[in-house]
Enzyme design. Structure first.
Site, short mmCIF file in Angstrom:
data_model
loop_
_atom_site.label_atom_id
_atom_site.label_comp_id
_atom_site.label_asym_id
_atom_site.label_seq_id
_atom_site.Cartn_x
_atom_site.Cartn_y
_atom_site.Cartn_z
N ASP A 134 0.67 -3.32 -1.69
CA ASP A 134 0.57 -4.69 -2.18
C ASP A 134 1.05 -4.71 -3.63
OD1 ASP A 134 0.10 -7.42 -2.07
OD2 ASP A 134 -1.66 -7.13 -0.82
N GLU A 135 1.34 -5.90 -4.13
CA GLU A 135 2.00 -5.98 -5.43
C GLU A 135 1.09 -5.59 -6.59
OE1 GLU A 135 1.23 -8.58 -3.62
OE2 GLU A 135 -0.10 -9.74 -4.93
N LYS A 139 0.98 -18.87 4.05
CA LYS A 139 0.10 -19.40 3.01
C LYS A 139 0.84 -19.74 1.74
CE LYS A 139 -1.18 -14.75 1.34
NZ LYS A 139 -2.20 -13.75 1.06
N LYS A 169 4.05 -1.60 3.39
CA LYS A 169 4.25 -1.65 1.94
C LYS A 169 2.94 -1.69 1.17
CE LYS A 169 5.40 -5.61 -0.11
NZ LYS A 169 4.16 -6.28 -0.57
N GLY A 227 3.27 -13.41 3.66
CA GLY A 227 2.22 -14.21 3.03
C GLY A 227 1.54 -15.13 4.02
N LYS A 259 -4.05 -3.77 3.46
CA LYS A 259 -5.10 -4.64 2.93
C LYS A 259 -6.42 -3.91 3.04
CE LYS A 259 -2.59 -8.41 2.25
NZ LYS A 259 -2.43 -9.14 1.01
N HIS A 284 10.03 -7.61 -4.40
CA HIS A 284 8.91 -8.56 -4.35
C HIS A 284 9.12 -9.55 -5.48
CE1 HIS A 284 4.65 -9.92 -4.44
NE2 HIS A 284 4.68 -9.60 -3.17
N ARG A 285 8.46 -10.70 -5.41
CA ARG A 285 8.76 -11.75 -6.39
C ARG A 285 7.50 -12.39 -6.97
NH1 ARG A 285 10.25 -17.11 -2.79
NH2 ARG A 285 8.68 -16.70 -1.23
#
Lengths: 432, 432
Positions: A188-189, A316, A186, A357, A160, A276-277
């Site tokens: 981030d998406e 979240k 990882k 999340g 982040k 990831h989704r």
């Protein structure tokens, strides 16, 4: 001219005495909300018909032979709870082809005007269909073997901010985070190859950093590189990760689609596929429309996803305890029970669930209580938002996961662990 | 230990005086339904933050420089109508990568607990972003050139039943249908390569039949082969179609995903890409959740879809006249208007809209009145359900489309056209 009477071909599909057979049929559960003034049984038959051999009008081209061979059977109609169960012959699907399955069971029926709302709740698959897919290359055991972590839940982190850091800034954050005790870091998406963070440069510097940390800590670490993109580019990036010695790639299963996910898996690079989704909630979130996350998880396991985001219960993002638990239980299931209404997944490796999340270290306690230790727990803000920075955040997260994995009450466990203590004090009231 | 106060990083994104700039920003419209007890402006900022640089907690790793460069601006907040408009810097996207765009603008925000419902309504794109995509290879003009049809709407048909016919049975139905006057025949979306209908066998016999019909009728015909499947298999099948002399392939854009659709387009085979959209209604149907069909149409045009299913207004599938009209107008738009709030598509060819689903010949009249003649009208049951079979049905459909294209009232036009007359008598009351 003799005037023929108009008839629909959406008829004759209900047979409540029919015994479905998972050796040669799919068993599919839909939740159905008919449009106003439409009968539940009419709509049920339109769904069964439109997804197989029927259409809105009688067909001159539909022979009794075809009908006999391919017709679906609605064997359960629960108007009160709005569920129907349909057995579809295996021949309606192409083996090994998930997009075709989606067009077949998750396609035009969602657009019919006579349906107000519709949800594909579950699919049980014939074994022959399941066995036409490779499934995960590594599965839960393979992931644990690579990381040399036998029992506890795995500690993950997302770099982040999601976007904005350069490759070397990313590597610096990763260094602190791994050193603090995180196993898996990882992308981030949103981060693929950006003007401020080139993919190949990131891979190179991150893997160099990884080697350094592994030496320093004596632990195995992995980085999850986000290859999400057009299939050719994604494949090229996957090959680059492998060539540079990386072990894990991330594919965004909804944003990419299963056509590309299957393609990447079939290249057999031997990499762990992290699923990831992003965007799934567009169609999984409402309980009466779209598709359940359970179905998405089943398709992901068939396609070959080794580790899959399935929900946090306490973070979240959406996901009730019961829902996430059901999905995770399915993914982790090692050998199928022998049950004529339940699929046999014995030839397909289990997929490791990921909770991600809005998580912070203190939540590890309730999370592991609900979901068990065969789990990757991802902390993004919950590490990089620690008052003392990413290293302290990572120490806190690792301590929390270790403590929770052996059933220790975290507040007590934190007494002589200052980073964890601080994290708990800072965030304990944040439920997200 | 000093106890720091917990703060969210979802703040500071609203600036109602901000002037968005399409030269360097995306302009994105969301429809927002906050969860109970959440403030509209809080939720708006969480959406802007989660899709860019924010997360639920303050971040030690987020520098002011990154924030300045990448932060989104919410420049419109319409709480009453539940809309917000956000300008996102171009740097948040990777050029030429649609899956990344979906993860970015259509991703995790849909899963946030503070959002009850959310819909991605529209995206206006910076020109630089648009120009990083190839768009359709042929577009509307190219399709008309191949078929040698200048003015009228094109007549399409889907082979019915959807599944069950062998390749030679399919060819026989196609023969009758083409001979009756249909321009374009397509596989149904469930049909790929099946135990009863092998893909390659189908391609071979269909293209042989096509050559025969073209000689007999003196007209150009095309067949749309459904290559939907894993990307490698889809590409292999596309190459086979090309090698055998075919001109059109069908991809199911949702079932496959844009990763594979982009991949196929980038191979530059020179084939027309027919975009089917099975399953889109899972997330486009409800007006307050998911994504609009307009956005899906924009992404499809970027990816290179030459012809796209967009709705029938009058058939068995969903889609209001206004919605379908707006989408089709966008797809057919030849050169972008110069407007600082509207994207410039001048380098991307237009996409031809397709109306398909529950149509019969009589509906061509109202359909063309609403949607114009730059349109493919597909008849499935509306041809193969004709009381006198597929040939008569095709004659009726061609007559109907020809008549409606020149504005003739169809009932009058049918007087000395017996097949059309019969179709109208049989189906005129079926509104679907």
């Amino acid at each position: 001219m003799t005037k023929k009477k108009f008839t629909s071909s959406y008829v004759g599909f209900i047979d409540l005495k029919y015994k479905p057979n998972l050796r040669k049929e799919f068993i599919v559960t839909y939740r159905v909300q008919p449009a106003k003034s439409e009968k539940f049984t009419t709509v049920a038959q339109a769904i069964a018909g439109e997804s197989s051999i029927g259409t809105w009008t009688h067909l001159e081209t539909l022979s009794p032979a075809v009908k006999n061979k391919l017709q679906p059977h609605i064997f359960k109609v629960d108007q009160k709870r709005k569920f129907i169960k349909i057995a579809y012959p295996l021949a309606l699907a192409e083996l090994g082809n998930l997009p075709q399955l989606l067009s077949f069971l998750g396609g035009n029926i969602f657009s019919m005007k006579i349906v107000d709302k519709l949800r594909l709740e579950d699919i049980e698959f014939p074994k022959k269909y399941i066995d036409s897919f490779p499934g995960p290359h590594h599965g839960i055991k393979g992931i644990r073997k690579i990381l040399k972590v036998k029992q506890r839940a795995l500690v993950g982190s997302i770099i982040k901010p999601k976007v904005g850091l350069s490759p070397s800034q990313t590597a610096r954050v990763a260094y602190d985070t791994w050193r603090g005790g995180v196993d898996i870091i990882k992308d981030d998406e949103n981060l693929t190859s950006m003007s401020f963070n080139n993919f190949k440069k990131r891979v190179k510097i991150i893997l160099k950093t990884k080697g350094k940390v592994e030496k320093e800590t004596g632990e195995k670490k992995v980085f999850v590189f986000n290859i999400t993109g057009p299939a050719d580019l994604a494949f090229e990036r996957a090959k680059y990760v492998k060539k540079q010695g990386g072990k894990v790639i991330m594919v965004d299963i909804v944003a990419m689609g299963f056509s590309a996910v299957q393609f990447i898996r079939k290249q057999n690079l031997g990499l762990i596929m992290h699923g990831h989704r992003a965007g799934h909630s567009m169609f999984t979130k409402l309980t009466d429309q779209g598709m359940s996350m359970l179905v998405l998880a089943k398709l992901s396991r068939l396609a070959g996803i080794d580790q899959l985001h399935t929900g946090t219960v306490v973070g979240k993002m959406e996901g009730t305890a019961h829902e996430v638990d059901t999905i995770n239980d399915f993914l982790k299931e090692d050998a199928g029970e022998i049950d004529y209404l339940k699929s046999d997944w014995s030839n397909i490796k289990p997929t490791m669930p990921i909770a991600s999340g809005g998580l912070h270290p203190y939540l590890a306690e309730s999370l592991i209580k609900i979901l068990g230790t065969d789990l990757i727990i991802n902390f993004g803000g919950g590490i990089h938002g620690h008052p003392d920075g990413s290293y302290a955040g990572a120490v806190a997260a690792r301590n929390a996961v270790e403590g929770a994995s052996i059933g220790a009450p975290l507040k007590k466990y934190a007494r002589n662990r200052p980073e964890l203590k601080k994290a708990i004090e800072y965030w304990q009231d944040v439920k997200n």
